[in-house]
Motif scaffolding. Structure first.
Motif, PDB file in Angstrom:
ATOM      1  N   ARG A 130       0.865  -1.177   0.000  1.00 40.09           N
ATOM      2  CA  ARG A 130       0.000   0.000   0.000  1.00 40.09           C
ATOM      3  C   ARG A 130       0.900   1.225   0.000  1.00 40.09           C
ATOM      4  O   ARG A 130       2.017   1.185   0.510  1.00 40.09           O
ATOM      5  CB  ARG A 130      -0.856   0.043   1.267  1.00 40.09           C
ATOM      6  N   ASP A 131       0.415   2.332  -0.556  1.00 39.77           N
ATOM      7  CA  ASP A 131       1.184   3.578  -0.519  1.00 39.77           C
ATOM      8  C   ASP A 131       0.816   4.317   0.762  1.00 39.77           C
ATOM      9  O   ASP A 131      -0.032   5.211   0.769  1.00 39.77           O
ATOM     10  CB  ASP A 131       0.881   4.441  -1.740  1.00 39.77           C
ATOM     11  N   GLY A 132       1.437   3.923   1.871  1.00 41.34           N
ATOM     12  CA  GLY A 132       1.123   4.521   3.156  1.00 41.34           C
ATOM     13  C   GLY A 132      -0.047   3.815   3.818  1.00 41.34           C
ATOM     14  O   GLY A 132      -0.636   2.882   3.269  1.00 41.34           O
ATOM     15  N   ASP A 133      -0.371   4.259   5.015  1.00 37.65           N
ATOM     16  CA  ASP A 133      -1.460   3.661   5.774  1.00 37.65           C
ATOM     17  C   ASP A 133      -2.279   4.772   6.418  1.00 37.65           C
ATOM     18  O   ASP A 133      -2.401   4.867   7.634  1.00 37.65           O
ATOM     19  CB  ASP A 133      -0.906   2.704   6.845  1.00 37.65           C
ATOM     20  N   HIS A 134      -2.823   5.632   5.570  1.00 37.01           N
ATOM     21  CA  HIS A 134      -3.570   6.787   6.054  1.00 37.01           C
ATOM     22  C   HIS A 134      -4.950   6.360   6.530  1.00 37.01           C
ATOM     23  O   HIS A 134      -5.674   5.663   5.822  1.00 37.01           O
ATOM     24  CB  HIS A 134      -3.695   7.831   4.936  1.00 37.01           C
ATOM     25  N   GLY A 149     -11.227  -4.216  -3.147  1.00 33.79           N
ATOM     26  CA  GLY A 149     -11.815  -4.043  -1.834  1.00 33.79           C
ATOM     27  C   GLY A 149     -10.842  -3.695  -0.744  1.00 33.79           C
ATOM     28  O   GLY A 149     -11.256  -3.264   0.345  1.00 33.79           O
ATOM     29  N   THR A 150      -9.539  -3.863  -0.994  1.00 32.09           N
ATOM     30  CA  THR A 150      -8.572  -3.612   0.065  1.00 32.09           C
ATOM     31  C   THR A 150      -8.321  -2.125   0.306  1.00 32.09           C
ATOM     32  O   THR A 150      -7.520  -1.761   1.169  1.00 32.09           O
ATOM     33  CB  THR A 150      -7.232  -4.316  -0.228  1.00 32.09           C
ATOM     34  N   HIS A 151      -9.007  -1.255  -0.450  1.00 34.22           N
ATOM     35  CA  HIS A 151      -8.912   0.186  -0.183  1.00 34.22           C
ATOM     36  C   HIS A 151      -9.694   0.585   1.058  1.00 34.22           C
ATOM     37  O   HIS A 151      -9.494   1.680   1.593  1.00 34.22           O
ATOM     38  CB  HIS A 151      -9.440   0.973  -1.380  1.00 34.22           C
ATOM     39  N   ARG A 152     -10.572  -0.289   1.525  1.00 39.28           N
ATOM     40  CA  ARG A 152     -11.424   0.056   2.659  1.00 39.28           C
ATOM     41  C   ARG A 152     -10.617   0.053   3.952  1.00 39.28           C
ATOM     42  O   ARG A 152      -9.816  -0.836   4.197  1.00 39.28           O
ATOM     43  CB  ARG A 152     -12.599  -0.915   2.740  1.00 39.28           C
ATOM     44  N   ARG A 153     -10.864   1.062   4.775  1.00 35.37           N
ATOM     45  CA  ARG A 153     -10.101   1.206   6.012  1.00 35.37           C
ATOM     46  C   ARG A 153     -10.709   0.351   7.117  1.00 35.37           C
ATOM     47  O   ARG A 153     -11.923   0.207   7.203  1.00 35.37           O
ATOM     48  CB  ARG A 153     -10.105   2.664   6.474  1.00 35.37           C
ATOM     49  N   GLY A 154      -9.814  -0.191   7.962  1.00 33.03           N
ATOM     50  CA  GLY A 154     -10.259  -0.925   9.124  1.00 33.03           C
ATOM     51  C   GLY A 154     -10.767  -2.313   8.790  1.00 33.03           C
ATOM     52  O   GLY A 154     -10.786  -2.756   7.641  1.00 33.03           O
ATOM     53  N   GLY A 155     -11.182  -3.043   9.812  1.00 37.70           N
ATOM     54  CA  GLY A 155     -11.764  -4.356   9.605  1.00 37.70           C
ATOM     55  C   GLY A 155     -10.743  -5.398   9.202  1.00 37.70           C
ATOM     56  O   GLY A 155      -9.532  -5.216   9.292  1.00 37.70           O
ATOM     57  N   ASP A 179      -7.320  -5.205   6.939  1.00 34.63           N
ATOM     58  CA  ASP A 179      -6.018  -4.766   7.428  1.00 34.63           C
ATOM     59  C   ASP A 179      -5.132  -5.930   7.845  1.00 34.63           C
ATOM     60  O   ASP A 179      -3.922  -5.781   7.986  1.00 34.63           O
ATOM     61  CB  ASP A 179      -6.193  -3.784   8.591  1.00 34.63           C
ATOM     62  N   ALA A 180      -5.708  -7.102   8.080  1.00 35.21           N
ATOM     63  CA  ALA A 180      -4.892  -8.274   8.401  1.00 35.21           C
ATOM     64  C   ALA A 180      -4.055  -8.707   7.206  1.00 35.21           C
ATOM     65  O   ALA A 180      -3.089  -9.470   7.353  1.00 35.21           O
ATOM     66  CB  ALA A 180      -5.790  -9.430   8.855  1.00 35.21           C
ATOM     67  N   PHE A 181      -4.411  -8.232   6.006  1.00 33.55           N
ATOM     68  CA  PHE A 181      -3.626  -8.573   4.824  1.00 33.55           C
ATOM     69  C   PHE A 181      -2.185  -8.079   4.936  1.00 33.55           C
ATOM     70  O   PHE A 181      -1.288  -8.627   4.297  1.00 33.55           O
ATOM     71  CB  PHE A 181      -4.254  -7.944   3.572  1.00 33.55           C
ATOM     72  N   ALA A 182      -1.958  -7.026   5.705  1.00 33.97           N
ATOM     73  CA  ALA A 182      -0.628  -6.427   5.762  1.00 33.97           C
ATOM     74  C   ALA A 182       0.424  -7.469   6.104  1.00 33.97           C
ATOM     75  O   ALA A 182       1.444  -7.601   5.413  1.00 33.97           O
ATOM     76  CB  ALA A 182      -0.606  -5.291   6.779  1.00 33.97           C
ATOM     77  N   ALA A 183       0.186  -8.233   7.168  1.00 32.45           N
ATOM     78  CA  ALA A 183       1.161  -9.253   7.573  1.00 32.45           C
ATOM     79  C   ALA A 183       1.245 -10.382   6.552  1.00 32.45           C
ATOM     80  O   ALA A 183       2.337 -10.868   6.233  1.00 32.45           O
ATOM     81  CB  ALA A 183       0.799  -9.795   8.946  1.00 32.45           C
ATOM     82  N   ASP A 184       0.100 -10.810   6.023  1.00 29.84           N
ATOM     83  CA  ASP A 184       0.097 -11.930   5.081  1.00 29.84           C
ATOM     84  C   ASP A 184       0.856 -11.606   3.804  1.00 29.84           C
ATOM     85  O   ASP A 184       1.577 -12.450   3.262  1.00 29.84           O
ATOM     86  CB  ASP A 184      -1.338 -12.326   4.736  1.00 29.84           C
ATOM     87  N   LEU A 185       0.707 -10.377   3.298  1.00 23.78           N
ATOM     88  CA  LEU A 185       1.313 -10.027   2.021  1.00 23.78           C
ATOM     89  C   LEU A 185       2.769  -9.600   2.144  1.00 23.78           C
ATOM     90  O   LEU A 185       3.461  -9.500   1.131  1.00 23.78           O
ATOM     91  CB  LEU A 185       0.497  -8.930   1.335  1.00 23.78           C
ATOM     92  N   GLU A 186       3.234  -9.336   3.353  1.00 23.77           N
ATOM     93  CA  GLU A 186       4.654  -9.037   3.512  1.00 23.77           C
ATOM     94  C   GLU A 186       5.506 -10.243   3.131  1.00 23.77           C
ATOM     95  O   GLU A 186       6.608 -10.096   2.613  1.00 23.77           O
ATOM     96  CB  GLU A 186       4.947  -8.640   4.962  1.00 23.77           C
ATOM     97  N   ASN A 187       4.996 -11.435   3.395  1.00 23.98           N
ATOM     98  CA  ASN A 187       5.725 -12.659   3.056  1.00 23.98           C
ATOM     99  C   ASN A 187       4.726 -13.738   2.683  1.00 23.98           C
ATOM    100  O   ASN A 187       4.473 -14.662   3.454  1.00 23.98           O
ATOM    101  CB  ASN A 187       6.586 -13.116   4.235  1.00 23.98           C
ATOM    102  N   PRO A 188       4.129 -13.638   1.467  1.00 19.48           N
ATOM    103  CA  PRO A 188       3.103 -14.617   1.088  1.00 19.48           C
ATOM    104  C   PRO A 188       3.636 -16.035   0.983  1.00 19.48           C
ATOM    105  O   PRO A 188       2.891 -16.997   1.172  1.00 19.48           O
ATOM    106  CB  PRO A 188       2.592 -14.106  -0.255  1.00 19.48           C
ATOM    107  N   GLY A 189       4.934 -16.186   0.706  1.00 18.72           N
ATOM    108  CA  GLY A 189       5.497 -17.533   0.634  1.00 18.72           C
ATOM    109  C   GLY A 189       5.432 -18.235   1.978  1.00 18.72           C
ATOM    110  O   GLY A 189       5.029 -19.400   2.070  1.00 18.72           O
ATOM    111  N   ARG A 190       5.798 -17.526   3.030  1.00 16.71           N
ATOM    112  CA  ARG A 190       5.810 -18.137   4.359  1.00 16.71           C
ATOM    113  C   ARG A 190       4.414 -18.234   4.948  1.00 16.71           C
ATOM    114  O   ARG A 190       4.036 -19.254   5.526  1.00 16.71           O
ATOM    115  CB  ARG A 190       6.715 -17.326   5.295  1.00 16.71           C
ATOM    116  N   ARG A 191       3.608 -17.176   4.793  1.00 20.70           N
ATOM    117  CA  ARG A 191       2.317 -17.132   5.479  1.00 20.70           C
ATOM    118  C   ARG A 191       1.184 -17.767   4.682  1.00 20.70           C
ATOM    119  O   ARG A 191       0.226 -18.281   5.245  1.00 20.70           O
ATOM    120  CB  ARG A 191       1.969 -15.684   5.850  1.00 20.70           C
ATOM    121  N   LEU A 192       1.284 -17.700   3.344  1.00 20.22           N
ATOM    122  CA  LEU A 192       0.201 -18.219   2.509  1.00 20.22           C
ATOM    123  C   LEU A 192       0.603 -19.437   1.691  1.00 20.22           C
ATOM    124  O   LEU A 192      -0.253 -20.073   1.071  1.00 20.22           O
ATOM    125  CB  LEU A 192      -0.292 -17.117   1.555  1.00 20.22           C
ATOM    126  N   GLY A 193       1.882 -19.728   1.653  1.00 22.49           N
ATOM    127  CA  GLY A 193       2.344 -20.828   0.819  1.00 22.49           C
ATOM    128  C   GLY A 193       2.191 -20.543  -0.659  1.00 22.49           C
ATOM    129  O   GLY A 193       1.985 -21.459  -1.468  1.00 22.49           O
TER     130      GLY A 193
END
Length: 227
Positions: free
Chosen positions: A107-111, A138-144, A147-161
């Motif tokens: 994401r370009d920032g987390d405003h 849909g990931t443009h929506r704030r909150g909810g 936002d858990a995607f942040a951790a998953d997408l930082e390392n999709p190989g490890r977290r999502l396989g």
């Protein structure tokens, strides 16, 4: 160079608010050669900054009369931005970039309060395999839960396989005469292809709260030398 006004329909506004992006096909078809030449002229005459895989010129649209008319004239991109954001907007910059390689999920920032809109024109035809912009709708929506995607997408190989390019997303196949408007809070990326050129202009909704005003100030003061 005389250009027609740009406009979007009510249905297109709803699509943008639902999915976080809108693809405007062919609206620059008649000026693609002029815009491409202007891009190259700016890159030849202004200093570039960047990092591995990318080099760019900040505020490129302000450095060329052609690009000012094609992108900054009030009846074009600013008009689209006002319709999509539903309020008055301010231009907060943009850039021209030459990419070589992938741009991974981000994401370009987390405003939390500031609402931004990026309008992008790619100067080469792009599809899923050659570097087209990919967006997770849909990931443009704030909150909810989004936002858990942040951790998953930082390392999709490890977290999502999954490899980053396997993450389910919509690839916005585009031609050089298209514009793509998207909320940069959306998760987006690109994969594949060789060198590609893009021009971006960014608009912010006029802030209505103290939090949004502070976020806009921080955005304008941020160091963007790495684009």
């Amino acid at each position: 160079m005389k250009l027609a006004s740009l406009s979007v329909t009510d249905a297109e506004v709803t699509r943008f608010r639902t999915f976080g992006f809108l693809h405007l096909r062919g609206v620059q078809d008649d000026v693609v050669p002029a815009v491409s030449d202007a891009f190259e002229d700016v890159f030849e005459n202004f200093p570039q900054v960047g990092r591995k895989g990318r080099a760019g010129v900040a505020r490129i649209a302000e450095r060329s009369e052609v690009l000012q008319k094609a992108l900054l004239a009030d009846d074009r991109c600013p008009r689209v931005a006002r319709r999509l954001l539903g309020t008055d907007v301010v231009y907060v910059g943009g850039d021209g970039v030459r990419y070589d390689g992938a741009s991974y999920w981000h994401r370009d920032g987390d405003h939390r309060a500031l609402r931004l809109l990026k309008i992008v024109q790619y100067l080469e035809p792009l599809d899923r395999g050659t570097g087209a912009l990919r967006i997770i709708p849909g990931t443009h929506r704030r909150g909810g839960s989004w936002d858990a995607f942040a951790a998953d997408l930082e390392n999709p190989g490890r977290r999502l396989g999954m490899r980053p390019e396997e993450v389910p997303a919509f690839a916005v196949d585009s031609s050089p005469g298209d514009l793509i408007a998207f909320d940069p809070h959306s998760y987006h990326a690109s994969f594949g292809g060789d060198r590609r050129r893009q021009i971006t202009t960014t608009y912010a909704a006029v802030p209505e709260s103290a939090e949004a005003r502070q976020e806009l100030t921080s955005y304008l003061l941020a160091d963007r030398t790495l684009l």
